[in-house]
Design a protein around this motif. Structure first.
Motif, PDB file in Angstrom:
ATOM      1  N   ALA A  54       0.835  -1.208   0.000  1.00  0.00           N
ATOM      2  CA  ALA A  54       0.000   0.000   0.000  1.00  0.00           C
ATOM      3  C   ALA A  54       0.866   1.253   0.000  1.00  0.00           C
ATOM      4  CB  ALA A  54      -0.921  -0.016   1.216  1.00  0.00           C
ATOM      5  N   GLU A  55       1.971   1.220   0.743  1.00  0.00           N
ATOM      6  CA  GLU A  55       2.862   2.380   0.766  1.00  0.00           C
ATOM      7  C   GLU A  55       3.508   2.594  -0.599  1.00  0.00           C
ATOM      8  OE1 GLU A  55       5.535   1.512   3.948  1.00  0.00           O
ATOM      9  OE2 GLU A  55       4.157   2.253   5.488  1.00  0.00           O
ATOM     10  N   GLU A  57       2.256   1.687  -3.525  1.00  0.00           N
ATOM     11  CA  GLU A  57       1.230   2.162  -4.447  1.00  0.00           C
ATOM     12  C   GLU A  57       0.894   3.627  -4.216  1.00  0.00           C
ATOM     13  OE1 GLU A  57      -2.169  -0.361  -4.340  1.00  0.00           O
ATOM     14  OE2 GLU A  57      -1.052  -2.110  -5.021  1.00  0.00           O
ATOM     15  N   SER A  58       0.812   4.024  -2.956  1.00  0.00           N
ATOM     16  CA  SER A  58       0.496   5.425  -2.688  1.00  0.00           C
ATOM     17  C   SER A  58       1.652   6.327  -3.123  1.00  0.00           C
ATOM     18  CB  SER A  58       0.163   5.640  -1.208  1.00  0.00           C
ATOM     19  OG  SER A  58       1.311   5.442  -0.403  1.00  0.00           O
ATOM     20  N   GLY A  59       2.876   5.856  -2.992  1.00  0.00           N
ATOM     21  CA  GLY A  59       4.029   6.617  -3.463  1.00  0.00           C
ATOM     22  C   GLY A  59       4.042   6.740  -4.969  1.00  0.00           C
ATOM     23  N   GLN A  60       3.670   5.684  -5.665  1.00  0.00           N
ATOM     24  CA  GLN A  60       3.621   5.725  -7.130  1.00  0.00           C
ATOM     25  C   GLN A  60       2.515   6.656  -7.604  1.00  0.00           C
ATOM     26  OE1 GLN A  60       3.156   1.654  -8.260  1.00  0.00           O
ATOM     27  NE2 GLN A  60       5.330   1.183  -8.044  1.00  0.00           N
ATOM     28  N   ASN A  61       1.400   6.643  -6.908  1.00  0.00           N
ATOM     29  CA  ASN A  61       0.290   7.510  -7.291  1.00  0.00           C
ATOM     30  C   ASN A  61       0.667   8.976  -7.110  1.00  0.00           C
ATOM     31  OD1 ASN A  61      -1.305   5.372  -7.967  1.00  0.00           O
ATOM     32  ND2 ASN A  61      -2.376   5.309  -6.010  1.00  0.00           N
ATOM     33  N   ARG A  62       1.410   9.294  -6.065  1.00  0.00           N
ATOM     34  CA  ARG A  62       1.832  10.680  -5.841  1.00  0.00           C
ATOM     35  C   ARG A  62       2.785  11.130  -6.940  1.00  0.00           C
ATOM     36  NH1 ARG A  62       3.592   9.803  -0.109  1.00  0.00           N
ATOM     37  NH2 ARG A  62       1.668   9.129   0.772  1.00  0.00           N
ATOM     38  N   ARG A  65       0.870  11.899 -10.149  1.00  0.00           N
ATOM     39  CA  ARG A  65       0.060  13.125 -10.111  1.00  0.00           C
ATOM     40  C   ARG A  65       0.886  14.372 -10.318  1.00  0.00           C
ATOM     41  NH1 ARG A  65      -3.359  11.470  -4.787  1.00  0.00           N
ATOM     42  NH2 ARG A  65      -4.494   9.785  -5.730  1.00  0.00           N
TER      43      ARG A  65
END
Length: 66
Positions: A54-55, A57-62, A65
């Motif tokens: 999850a960490e 994925e959230s880093g990749q999403n940031r 963006r």
């Protein structure tokens, strides 16, 4: 995974019943403790991997963006 735990406890109980006529023995208690320790360890590892994933994925999403 929990199916493995349930099946292994049932199998051990059946074996002890055939050999000793009862499942309430020190061997069964020790086996159940070992299985539950293993299951707790496995759940802990699964949760660790889930958090790491999850960490990531959230880093990749940031990054995407920006």
């Amino acid at each position: 995974m929990f199916g493995v735990v349930v099946i292994s406890i049932g199998l051990m109980a059946a074996v002890l019943t055939v050999w000793h006529g009862t499942i309430v023995r020190l061997e069964m208690v020790a086996f159940v403790v070992l299985v539950f320790v293993w299951a707790a360890w496995a759940v802990d590892k699964i949760l660790e991997r889930s958090v790491e994933s999850a960490e990531r994925e959230s880093g990749q999403n940031r990054e995407w963006r920006r």
